[in-house]
Design an enzyme around this catalytic site. Structure first.
Site, PDB file in Angstrom:
ATOM      1  N   GLU A   1       9.613   2.267  -0.589  1.00 13.92           N
ATOM      2  CA  GLU A   1       9.860   3.376   0.328  1.00 13.92           C
ATOM      3  C   GLU A   1       8.572   4.169   0.515  1.00 13.92           C
ATOM      4  O   GLU A   1       8.389   5.253  -0.029  1.00 13.92           O
ATOM      5  CB  GLU A   1      10.993   4.275  -0.216  1.00 13.92           C
ATOM      6  CG  GLU A   1      11.444   5.367   0.736  1.00 13.92           C
ATOM      7  CD  GLU A   1      10.929   6.752   0.373  1.00 13.92           C
ATOM      8  OE1 GLU A   1      11.096   7.672   1.185  1.00 13.92           O
ATOM      9  OE2 GLU A   1      10.351   6.910  -0.722  1.00 13.92           O
TER      10      GLU A   1
ATOM     11  N   ASP B   1      11.718   4.286  -4.804  1.00 13.91           N
ATOM     12  CA  ASP B   1      11.488   5.561  -4.128  1.00 13.91           C
ATOM     13  C   ASP B   1      10.053   6.043  -4.349  1.00 13.91           C
ATOM     14  O   ASP B   1       9.522   5.986  -5.458  1.00 13.91           O
ATOM     15  CB  ASP B   1      12.475   6.604  -4.667  1.00 13.91           C
ATOM     16  CG  ASP B   1      12.351   7.928  -3.946  1.00 13.91           C
ATOM     17  OD1 ASP B   1      12.637   7.969  -2.736  1.00 13.91           O
ATOM     18  OD2 ASP B   1      11.962   8.920  -4.592  1.00 13.91           O
TER      19      ASP B   1
END
Length: 648
Positions: free
Chosen positions: A325, A283
């Site tokens: 991401e 992330d």
């Protein structure tokens, strides 16, 4: 360059762990020796000047060796199977779904009973949104982690996760989980010790005794959530220091200039790998390195960290792919696949966020020219890497493609983006969409878009007005959007609820922990009574589910749509049609999508531009065959419809 000293260090370390480097562990040993020069070089870039750099490098070697030794034998065999296949994740046979476990079915224990549902649909990769411990009311959807190794009790236990993974593995399914590298919850053990004044753990974060450095950093750092969480620093009363908190005040940014932080998080990455994770979603990797005088995003050191992680994973747990991401501009996204010597050796996957947004652009305008203007950037993705392709995800829709892409079509960038925001938030007169603006910046008016696939495609408004024509058009839009992303190249990732046409869920407004974040409107609570309608003909759920299943089935049959860098775009003979060609040896597949509310006409000459002169074209979607040029001059594609044409 071969380094004898490193070779000996690795040999000694593995022998001390009683690994059989001449026998069953020889493949691991060979990988380690082959990658150790890169591992050392990348480590030195980051920590070569650190006072304890050499000591921590020894810990790095031990971390890699220990986690390989602890890897279950079943996963080592799976690693070997994947290596035999080569780039296993490029396959056209993988289709994913991203979901919140609690909102989908309650808990991990219940997920086992839902595997037949995924099997019926054709989904064989599950992305379970964050499931590790995070504080209720301050979780940011699970991205504020307070314990990286303990499943939050809302979802069950670690044993439940292991049992689910084993069942999925037996069914030939793949598992994807998140790791939040950039920050922890302020309730994490490290943060709690930092609050108590422990200098060791304060050094795990960016903590400052006054506003001097924070003010300097704020001069160049943008705000991520200017509405709900303005600024980039939070004052911690208990230790009287300012801590960097780029996302929310309860998410403290980790300090990767400290090698101890890197080693702690690398060990956690291996922990996930050894649970059986096939794809690890990292992330917000763009934020993991901070430096004065910069935006603290997309810095070279962030890429070095990702490359180092990839080389370490390649040695100890090579069956696990890495997804970065990075929701950034097209030129920046390409860097996350690696550059130079590390091309295709950084992240295996990235989200094709640019193209996702461009699909929404085309749907609102009925014009595909902005989409086409961006493709020369997107096509730079190196072979051996892949996209996650999608129409929706848990996040908002950002319009982050470059201004020049809009200008090339004759549009004015500011006004064009303003139109899109008004269209999807329902402010534009006549818009069928029903969404909302997210994270509006009052200074720049920049904003992103929230809303479910179905609601943004007009289904919510059509149902409210009970208009059969609008309902039909909205369903066509839903399937058009999914089909366009399914055959583009990469792993299609359906966001849960989209496979049955869920509209916006407004229940979040009654939850104080969610009401400030309208992204929860497109993160629905699944009603399994409603989902039973997939078996009832004439229902919306049946229509959308079966069309989605048909798309997946077609894709699995066509090896030509595997991601082997075999895509080219067709000339824009009609601005309403987006067309791309997938090629494999002497085979071709023409994928054509009409984004307009009226029927679109495409000259048959479009097929001849790529060296083909087909006399017949078979449409895999409609199961019909076209006679090219016989008694008609054009291929006619109905409003919001598409063709998947193969020469016969």
């Amino acid at each position: 360059m071969y380094n004898y000293q490193l070779h000996q260090q690795i040999t000694t370390s593995l022998q001390e762990k009683n690994l059989d480097i001449a026998g069953k562990d020889n493949l691991f040993y060979t990988r380690f020796v082959a990658n150790t020069t890169s591992i050392s070089a990348l480590y030195q870039e980051l920590y070569g000047a650190h006072p304890q750099g050499s000591d921590y490098f020894n810990v790095l070697i031990e971390t890699i060796a220990s986690n390989y030794k602890n890897r279950p034998e079943a996963l080592k065999l799976k690693d070997q199977d994947k290596e035999i296949k080569g780039h296993w994740f490029l396959s056209n046979e993988i289709t994913g779904m991203s979901l919140y476990v609690d909102r989908f079915c309650g808990n991990l224990g219940n997920m086992v009973s839902k595997l037949d549902y995924f099997k019926q649909l054709g989904v064989n990769l599950l992305h379970l949104m964050p499931i590790f411990m995070s504080p209720a009311g301050e979780s940011d959807g699970g991205y504020a982690v307070s314990d990286f190794r303990k499943v939050d009790e809302r979802f069950g236990t670690l044993d439940d996760l292991v049992q689910l993974q084993q069942k999925m593995n037996a069914e030939g399914m793949y598992l994807m989980l998140d790791i939040v590298l950039n920050h922890t919850s302020h309730q994490h053990e490290w943060a709690l010790k930092a609050k108590q004044g422990d200098q060791k753990y304060q050094n795990y974060y960016y903590m400052f005794p006054d506003r001097n450095i924070p003010d300097q950093l704020d001069m160049t750092m943008p705000e991520i959530f200017p509405e709900s969480s303005p600024g980039n620093f939070t004052y911690v009363e208990s230790c009287q220091k300012w801590v960097m908190s780029v996302f929310h005040n309860y998410q403290w940014d980790l300090n990767y200039s400290n090698p101890k932080v890197f080693l702690e998080m690398l060990d956690t990455i291996f922990f996930y790998a050894n649970l059986g994770v096939d794809i690890l979603r990292i992330d917000a990797p763009a934020f993991i390195w901070k430096q004065l005088g910069t935006t603290c995003q997309n810095l070279p050191q962030a890429h070095t960290i990702l490359r180092l992680i990839k080389q370490c994973v390649q040695v100890a747990t090579p069956g696990m792919a890495i997804l970065g991401e990075a929701i950034v501009a097209p030129k920046e996204i390409m860097k996350y696949f690696g550059t130079g010597l590390y091309t295709a050796r950084e992240c295996d996957f990235a989200y094709n966020a640019t193209h996702m947004a461009l699909q929404w652009d085309a749907l609102a305008t009925g014009d595909t020219r902005v989409m086409l203007a961006a493709q020369h950037e997107i096509l730079q993705k190196p072979y051996g890497t892949s996209w996650i392709t999608y129409t929706r995800c848990h996040d908002d829709i950002g319009l982050g493609y470059d201004d020049y892409m809009i200008e090339q079509t004759g549009f004015q960038p500011y006004e064009h983006r303003k139109f899109l925001k008004n269209y999807y938030s329902g402010f534009h007169s006549g818009s069928p969409a029903k969404g909302a603006l997210f994270s509006v910046n009052p200074k720049t008016q920049d904003a992103r878009i929230s809303g479910s696939l179905a609601s943004l495609c007009g289904l919510e408004k059509a149902l409210e007005s009970n208009n059969p024509v609008d309902i039909e058009l909205s369903i066509r839009k839903i399937i058009l959007m999914q089909a366009h992303s399914f055959f583009l190249g990469g792993v299609p990732m359906i966001f849960y609820g989209d496979e049955t046409g869920y509209t916006n869920d407004y229940s979040y407004l009654h939850d104080p922990g969610k009401s400030y974040d309208n992204r929860w409107m497109h993160r629905p609570l699944i009603d399994w009574k409603k989902n039973k309608n997939i078996s009832k003909e004439s229902t919306l759920e049946h229509r959308i589910f079966n069309d989605s299943r048909k798309l997946i089935s077609i894709r699995k049959k066509l090896s030509i749509v595997a991601d082997h860098k075999n895509l080219s775009w067709l000339s824009p003979h009609n601005i309403h049609i987006a067309g791309y060609l997938r090629s494999e040896a002497d085979k071709k597949l023409y994928c054509l999508f009409n984004f307009h509310q009226k029927a679109a006409y495409l000259t048959w000459f479009a097929f001849k531009e790529h060296g083909a002169s087909p006399t017949q074209l078979y449409d895999h979607w409609q199961d019909i065959t076209y006679d090219v040029g016989h008694n008609n001059e054009y291929l006619i594609i109905e409003p919001y419809s598409f063709c998947l044409l193969e020469p016969v």
